[in-house]
Design an enzyme around this catalytic site. Structure first.
Site, PDB file in Angstrom:
ATOM      1  N   ARG A   1       0.761  -1.318  -0.065  1.00 51.15           N
ATOM      2  CA  ARG A   1      -0.072  -0.087   0.096  1.00 51.15           C
ATOM      3  C   ARG A   1       0.735   1.269   0.090  1.00 51.15           C
ATOM      4  O   ARG A   1       0.462   2.360   0.105  1.00 51.15           O
ATOM      5  CB  ARG A   1      -0.845   0.073   1.165  1.00 51.15           C
ATOM      6  CG  ARG A   1      -1.957  -0.967   1.245  1.00 51.15           C
ATOM      7  CD  ARG A   1      -2.945  -1.057   0.137  1.00 51.15           C
ATOM      8  NE  ARG A   1      -3.873  -2.330   0.375  1.00 51.15           N
ATOM      9  CZ  ARG A   1      -4.656  -2.311  -0.593  1.00 51.15           C
ATOM     10  NH1 ARG A   1      -4.964  -1.510  -1.665  1.00 51.15           N
ATOM     11  NH2 ARG A   1      -5.530  -3.605  -0.442  1.00 51.15           N
TER      12      ARG A   1
ATOM     13  N   HIS B   1       5.298  -9.837  -6.602  1.00 50.59           N
ATOM     14  CA  HIS B   1       4.157  -9.251  -6.920  1.00 50.59           C
ATOM     15  C   HIS B   1       4.451  -7.578  -6.681  1.00 50.59           C
ATOM     16  O   HIS B   1       5.000  -7.161  -5.623  1.00 50.59           O
ATOM     17  CB  HIS B   1       3.258  -9.457  -5.930  1.00 50.59           C
ATOM     18  CG  HIS B   1       1.806  -9.346  -6.667  1.00 50.59           C
ATOM     19  ND1 HIS B   1       1.268  -8.160  -6.992  1.00 50.59           N
ATOM     20  CD2 HIS B   1       0.833 -10.252  -6.725  1.00 50.59           C
ATOM     21  CE1 HIS B   1       0.062  -8.120  -7.131  1.00 50.59           C
ATOM     22  NE2 HIS B   1      -0.183  -9.413  -7.142  1.00 50.59           N
TER      23      HIS B   1
ATOM     24  N   TYR C   1       0.032  -3.018  -4.737  1.00 43.36           N
ATOM     25  CA  TYR C   1      -1.358  -2.701  -5.387  1.00 43.36           C
ATOM     26  C   TYR C   1      -1.292  -1.103  -5.953  1.00 43.36           C
ATOM     27  O   TYR C   1      -2.126  -0.778  -6.789  1.00 43.36           O
ATOM     28  CB  TYR C   1      -2.294  -2.772  -4.111  1.00 43.36           C
ATOM     29  CG  TYR C   1      -2.617  -4.299  -3.882  1.00 43.36           C
ATOM     30  CD1 TYR C   1      -2.468  -5.213  -4.858  1.00 43.36           C
ATOM     31  CD2 TYR C   1      -2.646  -4.592  -2.787  1.00 43.36           C
ATOM     32  CE1 TYR C   1      -2.637  -6.606  -4.395  1.00 43.36           C
ATOM     33  CE2 TYR C   1      -2.848  -6.073  -2.139  1.00 43.36           C
ATOM     34  CZ  TYR C   1      -2.908  -6.820  -3.194  1.00 43.36           C
ATOM     35  OH  TYR C   1      -3.009  -8.260  -2.708  1.00 43.36           O
TER      36      TYR C   1
ATOM     37  N   HIS D   1      -0.898  -5.927 -11.596  1.00 48.82           N
ATOM     38  CA  HIS D   1      -2.196  -5.742 -11.766  1.00 48.82           C
ATOM     39  C   HIS D   1      -2.126  -4.623 -12.965  1.00 48.82           C
ATOM     40  O   HIS D   1      -1.656  -3.531 -12.853  1.00 48.82           O
ATOM     41  CB  HIS D   1      -3.083  -5.201 -10.801  1.00 48.82           C
ATOM     42  CG  HIS D   1      -3.263  -6.196  -9.712  1.00 48.82           C
ATOM     43  ND1 HIS D   1      -3.816  -6.056  -8.539  1.00 48.82           N
ATOM     44  CD2 HIS D   1      -2.757  -7.624  -9.529  1.00 48.82           C
ATOM     45  CE1 HIS D   1      -4.191  -7.150  -7.958  1.00 48.82           C
ATOM     46  NE2 HIS D   1      -3.168  -8.033  -8.596  1.00 48.82           N
TER      47      HIS D   1
ATOM     48  N   GLU E   1      -1.758  -9.828 -14.932  1.00 50.58           N
ATOM     49  CA  GLU E   1      -2.344 -10.632 -14.354  1.00 50.58           C
ATOM     50  C   GLU E   1      -4.055 -10.493 -14.655  1.00 50.58           C
ATOM     51  O   GLU E   1      -4.324  -9.489 -15.056  1.00 50.58           O
ATOM     52  CB  GLU E   1      -2.729 -10.256 -12.754  1.00 50.58           C
ATOM     53  CG  GLU E   1      -3.262 -11.254 -11.883  1.00 50.58           C
ATOM     54  CD  GLU E   1      -3.391 -10.895 -10.438  1.00 50.58           C
ATOM     55  OE1 GLU E   1      -4.201 -11.274  -9.470  1.00 50.58           O
ATOM     56  OE2 GLU E   1      -2.273 -10.321  -9.936  1.00 50.58           O
TER      57      GLU E   1
ATOM     58  N   ASP F   1      -5.400 -15.733 -12.414  1.00 50.09           N
ATOM     59  CA  ASP F   1      -6.054 -15.714 -11.142  1.00 50.09           C
ATOM     60  C   ASP F   1      -7.338 -16.531 -11.364  1.00 50.09           C
ATOM     61  O   ASP F   1      -8.230 -16.093 -11.933  1.00 50.09           O
ATOM     62  CB  ASP F   1      -6.014 -14.414 -10.536  1.00 50.09           C
ATOM     63  CG  ASP F   1      -6.594 -14.447  -9.231  1.00 50.09           C
ATOM     64  OD1 ASP F   1      -7.582 -14.872  -8.993  1.00 50.09           O
ATOM     65  OD2 ASP F   1      -5.899 -13.886  -8.123  1.00 50.09           O
TER      66      ASP F   1
ATOM     67  N   HIS G   1     -10.175 -14.363 -10.060  1.00 52.74           N
ATOM     68  CA  HIS G   1     -10.343 -13.294 -10.904  1.00 52.74           C
ATOM     69  C   HIS G   1     -11.173 -13.671 -12.220  1.00 52.74           C
ATOM     70  O   HIS G   1     -12.233 -12.911 -12.577  1.00 52.74           O
ATOM     71  CB  HIS G   1      -9.243 -12.519 -11.445  1.00 52.74           C
ATOM     72  CG  HIS G   1      -8.692 -11.896 -10.091  1.00 52.74           C
ATOM     73  ND1 HIS G   1      -7.132 -11.372 -10.317  1.00 52.74           N
ATOM     74  CD2 HIS G   1      -8.924 -11.653  -8.976  1.00 52.74           C
ATOM     75  CE1 HIS G   1      -6.928 -10.840  -9.091  1.00 52.74           C
ATOM     76  NE2 HIS G   1      -7.828 -11.073  -8.362  1.00 52.74           N
TER      77      HIS G   1
ATOM     78  N   HIS H   1      -2.452 -17.999 -10.105  1.00 49.76           N
ATOM     79  CA  HIS H   1      -3.110 -17.679  -8.562  1.00 49.76           C
ATOM     80  C   HIS H   1      -4.157 -18.782  -8.352  1.00 49.76           C
ATOM     81  O   HIS H   1      -5.167 -18.526  -8.917  1.00 49.76           O
ATOM     82  CB  HIS H   1      -3.311 -16.335  -8.582  1.00 49.76           C
ATOM     83  CG  HIS H   1      -2.251 -15.367  -8.319  1.00 49.76           C
ATOM     84  ND1 HIS H   1      -2.302 -13.882  -8.714  1.00 49.76           N
ATOM     85  CD2 HIS H   1      -0.952 -15.511  -8.111  1.00 49.76           C
ATOM     86  CE1 HIS H   1      -1.189 -13.457  -8.455  1.00 49.76           C
ATOM     87  NE2 HIS H   1      -0.319 -14.379  -8.182  1.00 49.76           N
TER      88      HIS H   1
ATOM     89  N   ASP I   1     -14.130  -9.764  -6.924  1.00 49.96           N
ATOM     90  CA  ASP I   1     -12.638  -9.880  -6.694  1.00 49.96           C
ATOM     91  C   ASP I   1     -12.724  -9.958  -5.107  1.00 49.96           C
ATOM     92  O   ASP I   1     -11.997  -9.384  -4.396  1.00 49.96           O
ATOM     93  CB  ASP I   1     -11.822  -8.755  -7.022  1.00 49.96           C
ATOM     94  CG  ASP I   1     -10.221  -9.206  -6.691  1.00 49.96           C
ATOM     95  OD1 ASP I   1      -9.980 -10.543  -6.321  1.00 49.96           O
ATOM     96  OD2 ASP I   1      -9.522  -8.235  -6.687  1.00 49.96           O
TER      97      ASP I   1
ATOM     98  N   HIS J   1     -11.448 -13.096  -2.427  1.00 54.22           N
ATOM     99  CA  HIS J   1     -10.783 -14.383  -2.407  1.00 54.22           C
ATOM    100  C   HIS J   1     -11.338 -15.164  -1.182  1.00 54.22           C
ATOM    101  O   HIS J   1     -11.803 -14.662  -0.080  1.00 54.22           O
ATOM    102  CB  HIS J   1      -9.179 -14.512  -2.297  1.00 54.22           C
ATOM    103  CG  HIS J   1      -8.589 -13.684  -3.381  1.00 54.22           C
ATOM    104  ND1 HIS J   1      -7.315 -13.656  -3.791  1.00 54.22           N
ATOM    105  CD2 HIS J   1      -9.189 -13.008  -4.448  1.00 54.22           C
ATOM    106  CE1 HIS J   1      -7.096 -13.193  -4.630  1.00 54.22           C
ATOM    107  NE2 HIS J   1      -7.721 -12.530  -5.170  1.00 54.22           N
TER     108      HIS J   1
ATOM    109  N   GLU K   1      -3.179 -17.446  -2.566  1.00 56.47           N
ATOM    110  CA  GLU K   1      -3.621 -16.000  -2.013  1.00 56.47           C
ATOM    111  C   GLU K   1      -4.901 -15.991  -1.091  1.00 56.47           C
ATOM    112  O   GLU K   1      -5.638 -15.181  -1.365  1.00 56.47           O
ATOM    113  CB  GLU K   1      -3.618 -14.866  -3.311  1.00 56.47           C
ATOM    114  CG  GLU K   1      -2.547 -14.615  -3.907  1.00 56.47           C
ATOM    115  CD  GLU K   1      -2.571 -13.728  -5.126  1.00 56.47           C
ATOM    116  OE1 GLU K   1      -1.718 -12.858  -5.251  1.00 56.47           O
ATOM    117  OE2 GLU K   1      -3.890 -13.447  -5.687  1.00 56.47           O
TER     118      GLU K   1
END
Length: 277
Positions: free
Chosen positions: A37, A67, A70, A107, A142, A176, A179, A211, A224, A226, A256
């Site tokens: 973040r 990764h 975000y 992403h 992704e 994913d 996703h 993923h 989205d 999980h 994830e």
């Protein structure tokens, strides 16, 4: 052999992540390159990386997946956000060369009202600035659920980005499961059809990682969220088919799911028992 791991904390370094992965029965792992973040990244510890590379070979870890944070949005409507994405992306790819021949997932971004075509072009523009000819990292786009103005909810959108990228040989895709399910691809009842469509549009050779995530919501919900393996709308039978599919079974799988380490350990054991060599 099933190559499977989970998302681990990178706070203690590469060697610690590998040892933690071994403790939960994994032979790969995923980690954030920096605060997911935020924008700061730890200084590179070259001794730790040297030890990690030797240990990775000794423990037969075939690959790891980094990764992006975000906050990296290559197609934001705000120039300062795009500038942050460009600088972060470029810095991450430079740092990735300390661990050669690994995977880097991001992403694609959200166009925030600018439109799909503009978003795709901005993502490709960023890739054309950050990719370099002698890099050893494979950058993965992704697949996304289509929440809000996300780019990457269709295979066609991902293909459009790849087509606009000059060094497209450096690009792959991470599929994913949550996703694509939430985007409307029926991997539960028509996995073969979804993979055929992926191959027709993008090319199955571009698929480099998966993923593994169940979904809290029905197909085409674009949510989205999980869920733990087998506890959502995708379900255990579908995951057994996914990890054993001839086009997928040799890829690295990364969990994830909403778990702590003991939960990941249980899921890894469960999936290994479902895997057919």
């Amino acid at each position: 052999m099933l190559t499977i791991g989970a998302h681990l904390s990178s706070s203690k370094g590469y060697t610690a992540m590998l040892r933690q992965a071994k403790e939960i029965g994994a032979n790969t792992f995923q980690f954030f390159t920096r605060n997911p973040r935020g924008g700061s990244a730890k200084a590179i510890d070259e001794k730790d990386i040297e030890h990690f590379i030797a240990l990775m070979k000794a423990e037969e870890f075939p690959v790891i997946l980094a990764h992006a944070p975000y906050t990296l949005n290559c197609c934001s409507a705000k120039p300062e956000t795009r500038e942050f994405a460009l600088n972060t992306f470029a810095d991450d790819l430079r740092r990735m060369e300390y661990t050669p021949n690994q995977l880097y997932n991001f992403h694609p971004g959200s166009h925030v009202g600018q439109g799909e075509d503009v978003g795709i072009q901005l993502i490709a523009d960023t890739l054309n600035k950050v990719l370099f000819p002698d890099m050893t990292t494979t950058v993965l786009l992704e697949t996304m659920a289509g929440k809000g103005s996300e780019i990457g909810k269709t295979f066609e959108q991902l293909k459009a980005i790849i087509d606009k990228t000059q060094l497209d040989e450096k690009l792959g895709v991470c599929l994913d499961t949550c996703h694509v399910h939430d985007a409307g691809y029926d991997i539960v009842n028509n996995l073969d059809g979804v993979l055929d469509e992926f191959d027709r549009i993008i090319g199955i050779d571009r698929l480099k990682a998966v993923h593994l995530n169940d979904s809290k919501n029905p197909i085409a919900s674009h949510k989205d969220r999980h869920e733990k393996i087998g506890d959502g709308y995708i379900g255990m039978e579908a995951f057994e088919r996914i990890i054993n599919h001839p086009l997928l079974k040799d890829l690295p799988f990364f969990l994830e799911t909403p778990n702590e380490l003991d939960g990941y350990e249980k899921e890894i054991s469960l999936l290994r028992n479902l895997y057919r060599n």
